[in-house]
Design a protein around this motif. Structure first.
Motif, PDB file in Angstrom:
ATOM      1  N   LYS A 130       3.378 -14.141  -8.369  1.00 38.97           N
ATOM      2  CA  LYS A 130       3.168 -12.777  -9.192  1.00 38.97           C
ATOM      3  C   LYS A 130       3.128 -12.049  -7.175  1.00 38.97           C
ATOM      4  CE  LYS A 130       1.833 -10.428 -12.941  1.00 38.97           C
ATOM      5  NZ  LYS A 130       0.939 -10.803 -14.008  1.00 38.97           N
ATOM      6  N   ILE A 131       4.494 -10.963  -7.870  1.00 35.78           N
ATOM      7  CA  ILE A 131       4.314 -10.065  -6.208  1.00 35.78           C
ATOM      8  C   ILE A 131       4.116  -8.658  -7.118  1.00 35.78           C
ATOM      9  CG2 ILE A 131       5.059  -9.262  -4.207  1.00 35.78           C
ATOM     10  CD1 ILE A 131       7.059 -11.788  -4.560  1.00 35.78           C
ATOM     11  N   ALA A 132       3.211  -7.627  -6.425  1.00 35.71           N
ATOM     12  CA  ALA A 132       3.174  -6.640  -6.925  1.00 35.71           C
ATOM     13  C   ALA A 132       4.613  -5.812  -5.803  1.00 35.71           C
ATOM     14  CB  ALA A 132       1.843  -5.401  -6.624  1.00 35.71           C
ATOM     15  N   VAL A 133       5.176  -4.735  -5.905  1.00 37.49           N
ATOM     16  CA  VAL A 133       6.502  -3.716  -5.549  1.00 37.49           C
ATOM     17  C   VAL A 133       5.507  -2.328  -4.557  1.00 37.49           C
ATOM     18  CG1 VAL A 133       8.211  -4.294  -4.157  1.00 37.49           C
ATOM     19  CG2 VAL A 133       7.888  -6.462  -5.417  1.00 37.49           C
ATOM     20  N   ILE A 134       5.657  -2.084  -3.885  1.00 35.80           N
ATOM     21  CA  ILE A 134       5.255  -0.633  -3.479  1.00 35.80           C
ATOM     22  C   ILE A 134       6.491  -0.007  -2.849  1.00 35.80           C
ATOM     23  CG2 ILE A 134       3.206  -0.784  -4.332  1.00 35.80           C
ATOM     24  CD1 ILE A 134       1.726  -0.516  -1.601  1.00 35.80           C
ATOM     25  N   SER A 135       6.560   1.640  -2.934  1.00 40.31           N
ATOM     26  CA  SER A 135       8.007   1.972  -1.674  1.00 40.31           C
ATOM     27  C   SER A 135       7.175   3.520  -1.785  1.00 40.31           C
ATOM     28  CB  SER A 135       9.201   1.641  -2.306  1.00 40.31           C
ATOM     29  OG  SER A 135       9.811   1.932  -0.935  1.00 40.31           O
ATOM     30  N   ASN A 156       1.592  10.136   0.115  1.00 40.16           N
ATOM     31  CA  ASN A 156       0.720  10.878  -1.512  1.00 40.16           C
ATOM     32  C   ASN A 156      -0.560   9.256  -1.648  1.00 40.16           C
ATOM     33  OD1 ASN A 156       0.095  11.684  -4.056  1.00 40.16           O
ATOM     34  ND2 ASN A 156       1.842  12.078  -4.834  1.00 40.16           N
ATOM     35  N   ILE A 157      -1.542   9.693  -0.960  1.00 40.55           N
ATOM     36  CA  ILE A 157      -2.900   8.552  -1.195  1.00 40.55           C
ATOM     37  C   ILE A 157      -3.443   8.945  -2.982  1.00 40.55           C
ATOM     38  CG2 ILE A 157      -4.327  10.852  -0.715  1.00 40.55           C
ATOM     39  CD1 ILE A 157      -4.183   6.722   0.301  1.00 40.55           C
ATOM     40  N   ALA A 158      -3.306   9.564  -3.162  1.00 42.78           N
ATOM     41  CA  ALA A 158      -3.805   9.585  -4.604  1.00 42.78           C
ATOM     42  C   ALA A 158      -2.920   8.610  -5.484  1.00 42.78           C
ATOM     43  CB  ALA A 158      -4.172  11.265  -5.086  1.00 42.78           C
ATOM     44  N   ALA A 159      -1.961   9.102  -4.996  1.00 39.49           N
ATOM     45  CA  ALA A 159      -0.714   7.181  -6.394  1.00 39.49           C
ATOM     46  C   ALA A 159      -1.261   6.855  -6.054  1.00 39.49           C
ATOM     47  CB  ALA A 159       0.379   8.174  -5.949  1.00 39.49           C
ATOM     48  N   LEU A 160      -1.344   6.107  -4.396  1.00 40.66           N
ATOM     49  CA  LEU A 160      -1.165   5.415  -4.041  1.00 40.66           C
ATOM     50  C   LEU A 160      -2.335   3.721  -4.186  1.00 40.66           C
ATOM     51  CD1 LEU A 160      -0.963   2.189  -1.759  1.00 40.66           C
ATOM     52  CD2 LEU A 160      -1.745   3.711   0.112  1.00 40.66           C
ATOM     53  N   GLU A 161      -3.370   4.887  -4.139  1.00 39.26           N
ATOM     54  CA  GLU A 161      -4.698   4.089  -5.288  1.00 39.26           C
ATOM     55  C   GLU A 161      -4.639   3.871  -6.596  1.00 39.26           C
ATOM     56  OE1 GLU A 161      -6.859   3.149  -3.020  1.00 39.26           O
ATOM     57  OE2 GLU A 161      -7.797   4.423  -0.974  1.00 39.26           O
ATOM     58  N   ASP A 175      -3.886  -0.557 -10.198  1.00 41.66           N
ATOM     59  CA  ASP A 175      -3.831  -0.903 -11.337  1.00 41.66           C
ATOM     60  C   ASP A 175      -2.979  -1.802 -11.820  1.00 41.66           C
ATOM     61  OD1 ASP A 175      -2.113  -0.557 -14.046  1.00 41.66           O
ATOM     62  OD2 ASP A 175      -0.999  -0.836 -12.485  1.00 41.66           O
ATOM     63  N   ALA A 176      -2.419  -2.912  -9.759  1.00 41.81           N
ATOM     64  CA  ALA A 176      -2.008  -4.047  -9.634  1.00 41.81           C
ATOM     65  C   ALA A 176      -3.344  -5.058  -9.770  1.00 41.81           C
ATOM     66  CB  ALA A 176      -1.683  -3.713  -8.319  1.00 41.81           C
ATOM     67  N   ALA A 177      -4.095  -3.968  -9.200  1.00 40.68           N
ATOM     68  CA  ALA A 177      -5.472  -4.898  -9.310  1.00 40.68           C
ATOM     69  C   ALA A 177      -5.857  -5.681 -10.802  1.00 40.68           C
ATOM     70  CB  ALA A 177      -6.679  -4.470  -8.854  1.00 40.68           C
ATOM     71  N   ASN A 229      -0.251 -12.002  -6.898  1.00 42.83           N
ATOM     72  CA  ASN A 229      -1.019 -13.502  -5.455  1.00 42.83           C
ATOM     73  C   ASN A 229      -0.505 -12.292  -4.245  1.00 42.83           C
ATOM     74  OD1 ASN A 229       0.828 -14.995  -7.721  1.00 42.83           O
ATOM     75  ND2 ASN A 229      -1.217 -15.393  -7.141  1.00 42.83           N
ATOM     76  N   GLN A 230       0.319 -11.188  -4.421  1.00 45.69           N
ATOM     77  CA  GLN A 230       0.062 -10.683  -2.835  1.00 45.69           C
ATOM     78  C   GLN A 230       1.167  -8.867  -3.982  1.00 45.69           C
ATOM     79  OE1 GLN A 230       1.058 -12.067   0.566  1.00 45.69           O
ATOM     80  NE2 GLN A 230       0.241 -10.039   0.438  1.00 45.69           N
ATOM     81  N   ILE A 231       1.130  -8.346  -2.582  1.00 48.55           N
ATOM     82  CA  ILE A 231       1.367  -6.868  -2.373  1.00 48.55           C
ATOM     83  C   ILE A 231       2.420  -6.549  -1.424  1.00 48.55           C
ATOM     84  CG2 ILE A 231       1.143  -3.987  -2.812  1.00 48.55           C
ATOM     85  CD1 ILE A 231      -1.411  -4.576  -3.824  1.00 48.55           C
ATOM     86  N   VAL A 232       3.456  -6.029  -1.815  1.00 51.02           N
ATOM     87  CA  VAL A 232       4.573  -5.756  -0.420  1.00 51.02           C
ATOM     88  C   VAL A 232       5.045  -4.450  -0.406  1.00 51.02           C
ATOM     89  CG1 VAL A 232       5.254  -8.102  -0.882  1.00 51.02           C
ATOM     90  CG2 VAL A 232       7.016  -6.442  -1.946  1.00 51.02           C
ATOM     91  N   ASN A 233       5.344  -4.029   0.984  1.00 49.50           N
ATOM     92  CA  ASN A 233       5.715  -2.258   1.376  1.00 49.50           C
ATOM     93  C   ASN A 233       6.860  -2.333   1.546  1.00 49.50           C
ATOM     94  OD1 ASN A 233       5.023   0.482   1.390  1.00 49.50           O
ATOM     95  ND2 ASN A 233       3.323   0.257   2.488  1.00 49.50           N
ATOM     96  N   LEU A 234       8.038  -1.865   0.655  1.00 49.30           N
ATOM     97  CA  LEU A 234       9.186  -1.136   1.223  1.00 49.30           C
ATOM     98  C   LEU A 234       9.539  -0.143   1.896  1.00 49.30           C
ATOM     99  CD1 LEU A 234      10.525  -3.186  -2.374  1.00 49.30           C
ATOM    100  CD2 LEU A 234       9.869  -3.891   0.115  1.00 49.30           C
ATOM    101  N   GLY A 235       8.664   0.676   2.660  1.00 49.03           N
ATOM    102  CA  GLY A 235       8.656   1.654   3.675  1.00 49.03           C
ATOM    103  C   GLY A 235       8.547   2.905   3.234  1.00 49.03           C
ATOM    104  N   ASP A 236       8.555   3.706   4.604  1.00 46.07           N
ATOM    105  CA  ASP A 236       8.312   4.774   3.314  1.00 46.07           C
ATOM    106  C   ASP A 236       6.985   5.910   3.343  1.00 46.07           C
ATOM    107  OD1 ASP A 236      11.279   6.301   4.464  1.00 46.07           O
ATOM    108  OD2 ASP A 236      11.873   6.734   3.158  1.00 46.07           O
ATOM    109  N   ILE A 237       6.307   5.683   3.965  1.00 45.88           N
ATOM    110  CA  ILE A 237       4.862   5.123   3.883  1.00 45.88           C
ATOM    111  C   ILE A 237       3.995   6.538   4.546  1.00 45.88           C
ATOM    112  CG2 ILE A 237       3.082   4.170   4.819  1.00 45.88           C
ATOM    113  CD1 ILE A 237       4.579   2.305   5.928  1.00 45.88           C
ATOM    114  N   CYS A 238       4.723   7.423   5.136  1.00 43.66           N
ATOM    115  CA  CYS A 238       3.268   8.836   5.485  1.00 43.66           C
ATOM    116  C   CYS A 238       4.098   9.525   5.969  1.00 43.66           C
ATOM    117  CB  CYS A 238       2.991   7.990   7.038  1.00 43.66           C
ATOM    118  SG  CYS A 238       1.827   6.716   6.958  1.00 43.66           S
ATOM    119  N   SER A 239       5.647   9.859   5.437  1.00 44.18           N
ATOM    120  CA  SER A 239       5.939  11.232   5.503  1.00 44.18           C
ATOM    121  C   SER A 239       6.328  11.945   4.384  1.00 44.18           C
ATOM    122  CB  SER A 239       7.188  10.960   5.814  1.00 44.18           C
ATOM    123  OG  SER A 239       7.700  10.487   7.797  1.00 44.18           O
ATOM    124  N   GLY A 240       5.822  13.455   4.238  1.00 40.92           N
ATOM    125  CA  GLY A 240       5.943  14.071   3.382  1.00 40.92           C
ATOM    126  C   GLY A 240       5.341  15.589   3.476  1.00 40.92           C
ATOM    127  N   GLY A 241       4.768  15.761   3.089  1.00 40.52           N
ATOM    128  CA  GLY A 241       4.129  16.828   2.453  1.00 40.52           C
ATOM    129  C   GLY A 241       1.871  17.100   2.119  1.00 40.52           C
TER     130      GLY A 241
END
Length: 244
Positions: free
Chosen positions: A2-7, A12-17, A22-24, A29-41
């Protein structure tokens, strides 16, 4: 499995948390991150700090590449904010991320498509704007990638397509930015229609994959005010409404 996929967190740290919480609850079994991580406002440094500590399987998006390949003078507002805010070790982490990753024999992580971090996989842009891609277009973009499950991001829109040969392509949507506009290759809008943080959970069942697209509430009003404090009123409307 079972994989959680974030991208497309985009700082947006509040949305990430909210998504991580929720994923917890879903016994992944695993969380994966597809990029575009930090750039924004919003909060590039805090976002990088949180994710570096988690050590998730992570690939770079076009914004990570732009942060390391472009001079500050050529950067857009979102990349420039990240470049000015991130610590040297955080920039080094982003620069070292691979463009794609094979999580298992049958799971491939890409940002845009297997060949490009800028090409839309499940959508197509024409002179008339954005539309869903045809099956033929998606098959062409998938090319010879032999994974049963291809996970992509970039367009911030949740979508699933299963090709005739059984390959499933899944876009989990954007954790941190529910709408944006762009002018490449033609001017177009990308709008999810609500301010929720989005991600996906993929489960392997009876030899195949099943996808669940999820939307999570968080304090998007505060996120919008944070964007306004950084002079990003374009972001504040997107964060509040999921519209440009």
């Amino acid at each position: 499995m079972k994989i959680a996929v974030i991208s497309d967190i985009h700082g947006n740290i509040a949305a990430l948390e909210a998504v991580l919480a929720d994923a917890a609850t879903r016994q992944v079994n695993q969380i994966v991150n597809l990029g575009d991580i930090c750039s924004g406002g919003l909060f590039p440094r805090e976002t990088a700090d949180r994710l570096m500590s988690l050590e998730l399987p992570t690939i770079r998006g076009n914004h990570e590449r732009q942060l390391t390949d472009q001079s500050r003078e050529r950067m857009g507002l979102s990349d420039r904010h990240a470049a000015d805010t991130l610590l040297p070790e955080q920039l080094a982490w982003l620069a070292a991320l691979p463009p794609t990753m094979r999580l298992t024999d049958d799971v491939l992580l890409v940002h845009g498509t297997p060949d490009s971090d800028l090409t839309y996989f499940l959508e197509t842009v024409t002179e008339d704007g954005l539309r869903e891609a045809t099956r033929e277009e998606v098959e062409q973009r998938a090319g010879s990638a032999d994974a049963a499950l291809i996970l992509c991001g970039h367009t911030h829109l949740q979508r699933i397509m299963t090709l005739d040969d059984g390959r499933m392509i899944v876009n989990p949507g954007s954790v941190g930015l529910p709408a944006y506009d762009d002018d490449r290759p033609y001017a177009h809008l990308v709008e999810s229609g609500s301010p929720h943080a989005r991600y996906a959970v993929l489960s392997k069942e009876n030899g195949g994959w099943a996808a669940q697209l999820l939307s999570v509430e968080y304090d998007w009003e505060q996120a919008a005010r944070d964007a306004e404090a950084n002079g990003r009123f374009d972001w504040s409307r997107a964060l509040r409404t999921g519209r440009v």
